[in-house]
Design an enzyme around this catalytic site. Structure first.
Site, PDB file in Angstrom:
ATOM      1  N   LYS A  95     -21.141  14.940  33.694  1.00 11.76           N
ATOM      2  CA  LYS A  95     -21.334  13.826  32.865  1.00 11.76           C
ATOM      3  C   LYS A  95     -22.441  13.791  31.791  1.00 11.76           C
ATOM      4  CE  LYS A  95     -19.980  10.793  36.644  1.00 11.76           C
ATOM      5  NZ  LYS A  95     -20.549   9.810  37.757  1.00 11.76           N
TER       6      LYS A  95
ATOM      7  N   LYS B 279      -4.791  16.574  38.695  1.00  6.81           N
ATOM      8  CA  LYS B 279      -4.692  15.357  39.367  1.00  6.81           C
ATOM      9  C   LYS B 279      -4.548  14.060  38.385  1.00  6.81           C
ATOM     10  CE  LYS B 279      -7.916  13.787  42.913  1.00  6.81           C
ATOM     11  NZ  LYS B 279      -9.137  13.850  43.453  1.00  6.81           N
TER      12      LYS B 279
ATOM     13  N   LYS C 214      -6.325   8.481  34.636  1.00  7.10           N
ATOM     14  CA  LYS C 214      -6.229   7.857  33.383  1.00  7.10           C
ATOM     15  C   LYS C 214      -6.862   8.608  32.290  1.00  7.10           C
ATOM     16  CE  LYS C 214      -9.197   4.010  34.270  1.00  7.10           C
ATOM     17  NZ  LYS C 214      -9.505   4.088  35.880  1.00  7.10           N
TER      18      LYS C 214
END
Ligand code: TRP
Length: 330
Positions: free
Chosen positions: A115, A196, A199
């Site tokens: 992140k 995987k 979105k």
């Protein structure tokens, strides 16, 4: 063995638009667990604000995730469904746990490292302390089992360390968190089946719970079926689609027949794909109908969330006051 009479806690971030991977990997499992267990399901809005966001959008996403939970079958008569920020005990316990969590361990977390490289302009303390808030979420309810995906395993291990440190310092109190691993096949991207379903790769990689039948037919028609660039049969697009069908259909004979055709290389995608699309539509139609009903009745959803908050606070408040006492806070 399928758990019974256990306390279960799980949470999901309101990131918008649930997809079939979220449903089959988490929600469906939660719905099954709630029959014979005491379940707490939480919309983790305080986690969501650790990355840049639009306040109005967040409000909408929190509401929609609660709606999705309910539409997928989370029953507020059986489970306690609530929003994290409605229960202030989460933030308060988090502060207390902050003081016994080594910074070094937080900095080691893979998700933290990912992140901060993704959001270089907004590296905030919340990103670092994220797993301590998860610790508070979990420990307030002292659950036996936590159904989470394997991307959360490292966080759960860190929480075990926090528990050990707390118990050693202030006397035995918390039990170590235990992950509940359901046997769920990974749902892969429709276009890049080695990854995987997510979105973040784009809408055509995913089947969203809210996708209209026509959209589903189109997405399945466009899904790749070849070996996805590898010799590894496990990751081919065709296998991914077949897996999906096997999860969704009850027809054992048909499943076996398709499996045999797949193995011998005779599976006709021109016939199989429409069959799969209709099977998915059949799964999603009732969820979508329930979803529309709930969206039209926001007051009802709010009432459910308020009731969930009240029930959660009763338990969270008790845990928090016991923790404060152990820590010597008057
Ligand atoms: N961080 C989790 C995720 O992104 C969501 C979450 C927040 C959670 N608190 C939790 C999961 C507590 C399990 C237990 O998936």
């Amino acid at each position: 063995m399928f758990p019974k009479n256990k306390i279960i806690f799980s949470a999901m971030q309101p990131t918008g638009n649930l997809h079939l991977g979220n449903y089959l990997g988490a929600l469906k499992n939660w719905v099954n667990l709630q029959k014979d267990n005491r379940c707490f399901f939480c919309v983790a809005d305080l986690h969501a604000i650790t990355i840049p966001y639009e306040p109005k959008e967040l409000t909408k996403k929190v509401f929609e995730l609660a709606v999705d939970f309910l539409a997928a079958g989370i029953d507020p008569e059986k489970s306690i469904l609530f929003v994290q920020s409605h229960v202030p005990e989460h933030s308060e316990l988090m502060w207390l746990l902050n003081t016994i969590t080594p910074i070094g361990e937080l900095e080691r977390m893979t998700q933290y490292k990912d992140k901060i490289s993704e959001h270089q302009k907004s590296i905030n303390a919340g990103l670092l302390n994220y797993p301590i808030l998860m610790a508070a979420d979990i420990l307030l309810y002292q659950p036996d089992l936590i159904p989470v995906g394997d991307d959360q395993t490292q966080h759960i291990e860190l929480i075990s360390d926090i528990v050990r440190r707390f118990n050693n310092t202030f006397g035995d109190y918390f039990k170590e968190p235990k992950v509940y691993e359901a046997t769920i096949p990974r749902v892969m991207s429709l276009l890049e089946p080695t990854k995987k379903m997510s979105k973040s790769y784009g809408p055509n990689h995913c089947l969203f719970l809210a996708d209209e039948p026509e959209v589903i037919r189109k997405k399945i028609a466009k899904a790749v079926t070849d070996e996805g660039g590898g010799k590894n049969e496990k990751i081919s697009g065709g296998k991914n689609l077949l897996q999906l069908f096997k999860v969704l259909s009850d027809d054992k004979n048909l499943k076996q027949q398709l499996e045999n055709q797949y193995r011998s290389g005779e599976l006709k995608y021109s016939e199989f794909k429409p069959l799969l699309a209709e099977t998915i539509i059949k799964l999603l139609t009732p969820i979508q109908e329930k979803r529309k009903e709930l969206i039209a009745k926001p007051k009802e959803v709010e009432k459910i969330l308020r009731a969930g908050r009240d029930q959660a606070r009763l338990i969270a408040g008790k845990t928090l006051s016991e923790v404060k006492e152990k820590m010597g806070l008057l």
